[in-house]
Design a protein around this motif. Structure first.
Motif, mmCIF file in Angstrom:
data_model
loop_
_atom_site.group_PDB
_atom_site.id
_atom_site.type_symbol
_atom_site.label_atom_id
_atom_site.label_comp_id
_atom_site.label_asym_id
_atom_site.label_seq_id
_atom_site.Cartn_x
_atom_site.Cartn_y
_atom_site.Cartn_z
ATOM 1 N N LYS A 106 -100.883 -13.074 -41.969
ATOM 2 C CA LYS A 106 -102.074 -13.915 -42.143
ATOM 3 C C LYS A 106 -101.770 -15.381 -41.867
ATOM 4 N N ARG A 107 -100.613 -15.850 -42.305
ATOM 5 C CA ARG A 107 -100.253 -17.248 -42.042
ATOM 6 C C ARG A 107 -100.046 -17.490 -40.550
ATOM 7 N N LEU A 108 -99.437 -16.546 -39.869
ATOM 8 C CA LEU A 108 -99.263 -16.682 -38.424
ATOM 9 C C LEU A 108 -100.608 -16.655 -37.712
ATOM 10 N N GLN A 109 -101.546 -15.838 -38.186
ATOM 11 C CA GLN A 109 -102.877 -15.798 -37.591
ATOM 12 C C GLN A 109 -103.595 -17.126 -37.781
ATOM 13 N N MET A 110 -103.418 -17.751 -38.937
ATOM 14 C CA MET A 110 -104.071 -19.036 -39.193
ATOM 15 C C MET A 110 -103.559 -20.130 -38.280
ATOM 16 N N GLN A 111 -102.318 -20.031 -37.827
ATOM 17 C CA GLN A 111 -101.796 -21.012 -36.883
ATOM 18 C C GLN A 111 -102.612 -21.018 -35.603
ATOM 19 N N GLY A 112 -103.181 -19.888 -35.262
ATOM 20 C CA GLY A 112 -103.977 -19.795 -34.044
ATOM 21 C C GLY A 112 -105.234 -20.631 -34.078
ATOM 22 N N VAL A 113 -105.791 -20.869 -35.256
ATOM 23 C CA VAL A 113 -106.998 -21.691 -35.344
ATOM 24 C C VAL A 113 -106.679 -23.126 -35.717
ATOM 25 N N TRP A 117 -104.879 -25.391 -34.351
ATOM 26 C CA TRP A 117 -104.774 -26.377 -33.281
ATOM 27 C C TRP A 117 -106.126 -26.901 -32.834
ATOM 28 N N ARG A 118 -107.197 -26.231 -33.169
ATOM 29 C CA ARG A 118 -108.524 -26.670 -32.762
ATOM 30 C C ARG A 118 -109.025 -27.738 -33.731
ATOM 31 N N PRO A 119 -109.344 -28.926 -33.244
ATOM 32 C CA PRO A 119 -109.759 -29.998 -34.152
ATOM 33 C C PRO A 119 -111.057 -29.692 -34.889
ATOM 34 N N GLU A 120 -111.917 -28.898 -34.281
ATOM 35 C CA GLU A 120 -113.205 -28.618 -34.923
ATOM 36 C C GLU A 120 -113.158 -27.404 -35.852
ATOM 37 N N ALA A 121 -112.006 -26.764 -35.936
ATOM 38 C CA ALA A 121 -111.909 -25.540 -36.733
ATOM 39 C C ALA A 121 -110.898 -25.691 -37.851
ATOM 40 N N TRP A 122 -111.311 -25.348 -39.029
ATOM 41 C CA TRP A 122 -110.418 -25.229 -40.183
ATOM 42 C C TRP A 122 -109.574 -26.482 -40.424
ATOM 43 N N HIS A 123 -110.221 -27.602 -40.626
ATOM 44 C CA HIS A 123 -109.488 -28.847 -40.861
ATOM 45 C C HIS A 123 -108.598 -28.773 -42.098
ATOM 46 N N GLN A 124 -108.816 -27.794 -42.962
ATOM 47 C CA GLN A 124 -108.007 -27.659 -44.169
ATOM 48 C C GLN A 124 -106.583 -27.204 -43.870
ATOM 49 N N VAL A 125 -106.321 -26.610 -42.732
ATOM 50 C CA VAL A 125 -104.999 -26.044 -42.462
ATOM 51 C C VAL A 125 -104.097 -26.991 -41.679
ATOM 52 N N ARG A 126 -104.480 -28.261 -41.565
ATOM 53 C CA ARG A 126 -103.676 -29.218 -40.801
ATOM 54 C C ARG A 126 -102.268 -29.373 -41.355
ATOM 55 N N LYS A 127 -102.116 -29.260 -42.665
ATOM 56 C CA LYS A 127 -100.817 -29.482 -43.290
ATOM 57 C C LYS A 127 -99.969 -28.213 -43.346
ATOM 58 N N TYR A 153 -102.570 -10.719 -26.819
ATOM 59 C CA TYR A 153 -101.748 -9.897 -27.700
ATOM 60 C C TYR A 153 -100.985 -10.715 -28.741
ATOM 61 N N ARG A 154 -101.311 -12.001 -28.860
ATOM 62 C CA ARG A 154 -100.663 -12.837 -29.869
ATOM 63 C C ARG A 154 -100.993 -12.263 -31.245
ATOM 64 N N GLY A 155 -99.980 -12.062 -32.046
ATOM 65 C CA GLY A 155 -100.192 -11.501 -33.379
ATOM 66 C C GLY A 155 -99.989 -9.998 -33.444
ATOM 67 N N LEU A 156 -99.728 -9.360 -32.320
ATOM 68 C CA LEU A 156 -99.529 -7.912 -32.316
ATOM 69 C C LEU A 156 -98.256 -7.516 -33.058
ATOM 70 N N THR A 157 -97.173 -8.250 -32.839
ATOM 71 C CA THR A 157 -95.903 -7.910 -33.489
ATOM 72 C C THR A 157 -96.007 -7.946 -35.015
ATOM 73 N N PRO A 158 -96.560 -9.013 -35.612
ATOM 74 C CA PRO A 158 -96.696 -8.989 -37.069
ATOM 75 C C PRO A 158 -97.602 -7.858 -37.567
ATOM 76 N N ALA A 159 -98.659 -7.560 -36.835
ATOM 77 C CA ALA A 159 -99.570 -6.496 -37.252
ATOM 78 C C ALA A 159 -98.877 -5.133 -37.218
#
Length: 151
Positions: free
Chosen positions: A85-92, A94-104, A26-32
């Motif tokens: 949307k920004r909070l949802q992107m935080q969910g991906v 942390w994965r090193p193999e996913a979305w390396h562009q969002v590290r910053k 249910y992570r992300g339910l409150t913002p939605a």
């Protein structure tokens, strides 16, 4: 390489990093929910105001009223949409193999922390970054919804 952009790869990631608790589902339910409640309330209220100001039985005009109400509603709640949307992107992120562009990307605690952080660090206008495509999408979606509702 399109690694990470396939259903197969997404399923592999899901099994490598399974959900640990029911709360994770249910992570992300409150913002939605924080977004959809005011959006739909404003959408219906604006539509009804337009109908009261210029009554008509013409379905085409009602579709236009629906489009206008969708655009106005989306414009009003867009900062909540951006934060969601920004909070949802935080969910991906942390994965090193996913979305390396969002590290910053900054880490936000919750919806209000996200909105305040964007405003403070990037300015008020940043809360509406990307609003144009969102409004373009909202117009026909809302117009058709109200058209169907009235037909």
């Amino acid at each position: 390489s399109r690694r990470g952009h396939t259903v197969r790869h997404s399923l592999v990631l899901l099994f490598r990093h399974p959900v640990k608790t029911v709360r994770d589902l249910y992570r992300g339910l409150t913002p939605a929910v924080s977004l959809i409640i005011p959006y739909m309330g404003l959408n219906f209220a604006t539509y009804e105001v337009l109908r009261a100001c210029a009554p008509t039985e013409d379905l085409g005009v009602m579709g236009i009223y629906g489009s206008v109400s969708g655009m106005m509603s989306k414009l009003c709640v867009y900062p909540l949409d951006l934060a969601k949307k920004r909070l949802q992107m935080q969910g991906v992120a942390w994965r090193p193999e996913a979305w390396h562009q969002v590290r910053k990307m900054p880490v936000y605690r919750n919806l209000t922390h996200c909105i305040a952080g964007v405003w403070r660090q990037e300015g008020f206008a940043a809360l509406f970054r990307g609003v144009t495509p969102s409004i373009i999408k909202a117009a026909p979606t809302s117009g058709v919804s109200f058209l169907t509702y009235e037909a």
